[in-house]
Design an enzyme around this catalytic site. Structure first.
Site, PDB file in Angstrom:
ATOM      1  N   ARG A   1      72.354 -29.964 -25.782  1.00  0.00           N
ATOM      2  CA  ARG A   1      71.903 -29.972 -24.391  1.00  0.00           C
ATOM      3  C   ARG A   1      72.802 -30.929 -23.616  1.00  0.00           C
ATOM      4  O   ARG A   1      73.242 -31.950 -24.158  1.00  0.00           O
ATOM      5  CB  ARG A   1      70.464 -30.476 -24.293  1.00  0.00           C
ATOM      6  CG  ARG A   1      69.450 -29.550 -24.892  1.00  0.00           C
ATOM      7  CD  ARG A   1      68.898 -28.602 -23.831  1.00  0.00           C
ATOM      8  NE  ARG A   1      67.749 -27.891 -24.367  1.00  0.00           N
ATOM      9  CZ  ARG A   1      67.639 -26.562 -24.352  1.00  0.00           C
ATOM     10  NH1 ARG A   1      68.595 -25.813 -23.818  1.00  0.00           N
ATOM     11  NH2 ARG A   1      66.564 -25.988 -24.850  1.00  0.00           N
TER      12      ARG A   1
ATOM     13  N   GLU B   1      72.564 -27.751 -15.281  1.00  0.00           N
ATOM     14  CA  GLU B   1      72.986 -26.344 -15.284  1.00  0.00           C
ATOM     15  C   GLU B   1      72.284 -25.569 -14.173  1.00  0.00           C
ATOM     16  O   GLU B   1      71.116 -25.835 -13.907  1.00  0.00           O
ATOM     17  CB  GLU B   1      72.659 -25.703 -16.637  1.00  0.00           C
ATOM     18  CG  GLU B   1      73.482 -26.299 -17.757  1.00  0.00           C
ATOM     19  CD  GLU B   1      73.076 -25.759 -19.134  1.00  0.00           C
ATOM     20  OE1 GLU B   1      72.372 -24.737 -19.199  1.00  0.00           O
ATOM     21  OE2 GLU B   1      73.469 -26.375 -20.117  1.00  0.00           O
TER      22      GLU B   1
ATOM     23  N   HIS C   1      76.610 -21.976 -21.123  1.00  0.00           N
ATOM     24  CA  HIS C   1      75.437 -21.930 -22.001  1.00  0.00           C
ATOM     25  C   HIS C   1      75.375 -20.582 -22.734  1.00  0.00           C
ATOM     26  O   HIS C   1      74.374 -19.858 -22.677  1.00  0.00           O
ATOM     27  CB  HIS C   1      74.153 -22.180 -21.203  1.00  0.00           C
ATOM     28  CG  HIS C   1      73.038 -22.736 -22.073  1.00  0.00           C
ATOM     29  ND1 HIS C   1      72.259 -23.807 -21.715  1.00  0.00           N
ATOM     30  CD2 HIS C   1      72.599 -22.371 -23.305  1.00  0.00           C
ATOM     31  CE1 HIS C   1      71.370 -24.063 -22.668  1.00  0.00           C
ATOM     32  NE2 HIS C   1      71.571 -23.203 -23.648  1.00  0.00           N
TER      33      HIS C   1
END
Lengths: 339, 339
Positions: B247, B276, B294
């Site tokens: 993450r 994000e 991602h």
């Protein structure tokens, strides 16, 4: 290796056909009387004539992998003293091996120096094509992610049937790496290898028909030029991916571009091209194609390995020993070694 | 799995917090009475109140990995019937596990569904950073190769000391893959693993100091937020590379950008970011950084695995069995599972 800084007059003479300067040139000059083509500023015929007229004419030459100088009958005629040619590449498509054999000229290449880096790069290209690393990177860099949402899903590496063309030093390392990702390894080479349990296919066409991915890891020679042709691409099929870390001309490049344009295959990862450094401009706009600039071969870490290996080949020759990595004409139907 | 298409009135009710439609929604509706937040068009509090007021109120919920809906005390208070929360991600940083445990609410995640794809992607990012695949691709696509010559050499993967933060489902798969490339594996996790022979480091700082590459493959939680900080980057050093498939917030992103700008580390491969889909724009011009959106988590091939696993978790819950992939609050000091 011999002691450093001997009298140049007593050192064996070596022709050098690569960019001058750097640590490698210095290491060579400690051991040999280096006749340096690039620094001479002369046209090739004049340079060769002068070398041949030396009192102790050169008996060995270092040529660059990739072939800016071609070792053929005409070069060998110009310097009849030459008995050894060492390439700094693994591929020897710029050396007329039959002619060398006929004249008893020993030929050496870079052996396994490049194998690991090339195999790593092939896996990198394949991961990039399947998982769209470069394409998704361009998407991020142009600011599209916040505006257009997630990039489309890629394709899983595990379980893919990988068809390796040429299971030599490089191909076998690619196979070992891809086994760790859960891939199924198939291969084609001149003949089946007893040492592996991977499935052998007697032709590239058979291999393509049974594979999801084709990886070109063989040498370029008469038998392999354009061996990946239109029929092979059709056999690979519309979900198929082609990776080339061999030589551009092993693939029919015009047909490859067409197959990619028409969706007859799914994607490609190309480090080599038929007319380097020219890359077909039609590929530039394709997001399913990963392009690089003949970069698989080498890393900073491998440079010193190559210098040591090349000097080792020459020292073996001058002391009457077999070369560390001899290349024979009869092994070249399918050399399985590339640069 | 249960038979398809039962009477909705007799099917157990499930809250759904993901985009409606598609094969997954259809498969859910065959087995459950689906209360679909996204399709309801209602604000969350109104949707939850209505669900709680059903004659047979929902006992389970499916939440999206990544956390557009946060499962906390307030959501659990709103629907007191909820006894199970299943995330379609591996990471559960959007679920208050302590609160769930206190109330006896079972929590499940996606188990190992993503592990292989994420591990593959981490290796792809690392190969790309070291061997400059994306950067050399941009060089080729803008036509620089014929004009400016060869792209600079990259760095060899073999022999690199790889420090993996979090040796769980994903980290251990990364280790297995990188072993095949001849890397040396180090790791940090909550405690040493008896099942591996890799060298254990009790802190991320120790790990960084002994590694060439740091790979973030742990969960985000209080203990791991910004665990890769300025000190860790300095310990990794100017030749060091950081890969993040965990993450974004596990790394102090502002410090990472600074370290890259100032050459305090050599490069990075980033699939995740602190905010994000916002990516720090300063990274866009850096050729030593590989950016993706991602995308590590998932491939087309894994999609059906995820659907089957999520339904399997719910069916286990409704038949009184343990979840297929339960997540416990006490495992979350260092979960080693991410999405």
């Amino acid at each position: 290796m011999g002691s450093a800084g001997g009298d140049p007059a007593t050192l064996p003479a070596v022709l050098l056909f690569r960019r001058p300067g750097g640590a490698f040139s210095a290491a060579l000059r400690e051991r040999f009387a280096v006749l340096d083509f690039r620094s001479s500023g002369e046209p090739l015929p004049a340079f060769l004539a002068k070398a041949a007229a030396e009192p102790d004419p050169p008996r060995a030459a270092i040529v660059v992998g990739g072939g800016s100088v071609v070792v053929d009958a005409s070069l060998l005629n110009a310097v009849p003293s030459l008995r050894c040619v060492v390439s700094t590449g693994a591929g020897v498509d710029h050396i007329d091996l039959a002619e060398c054999t006929r004249r008893g000229v020993a030929v050496g290449n870079s052996g396994e120096v490049y194998s690991t880096d090339v195999a790593d790069y092939a896996v990198g290209l394949l991961l990039d094509v399947l998982r769209q690393v470069s394409a998704s990177g361009r998407y991020v860099r142009r600011g599209s992610w916040p505006m257009l949402g997630d990039y489309p899903l890629g394709s899983k590496l595990g379980g893919k049937r990988i068809g390796i063309i040429g299971l030599g030093n490089i191909g076998s390392r690619i196979a070992k790496r891809l086994e760790a990702f859960g891939c199924v390894i198939h291969y084609n080479s001149r003949k089946p290898k007893d040492s592996v349990s991977y499935k052998y296919f007697p032709t590239v066409h058979n291999l393509a028909a049974a594979s999801d991915v084709l990886i070109v890891a063989c040498a370029l020679n008469k038998a392999t030029r354009h061996v990946v042709n239109k029929d092979v691409m059709e056999a690979l099929g519309k979900d198929g991916v082609i990776i080339n870390v061999g030589r551009g001309a092993i693939i029919d490049e015009a047909e490859l571009v067409m197959a990619l344009k028409e969706g007859k295959i799914a994607g490609a990862g190309l480090d080599v091209y038929e007319h380097e450094p020219k890359v077909p401009a039609e590929l530039f706009a394709m997001d399913n194609v990963v392009l690089s600039a003949h970069a698989a071969v080498f890393t900073e870490e491998s440079r010193s390995d190559l210098w040591a290996h090349t000097i080792g080949n020459l020292e073996a020759f001058f002391s009457g020993q077999p070369l560390l990595s001899p290349v024979h004409a009869d092994s070249v139907g399918f050399l399985n070694q590339i640069c």
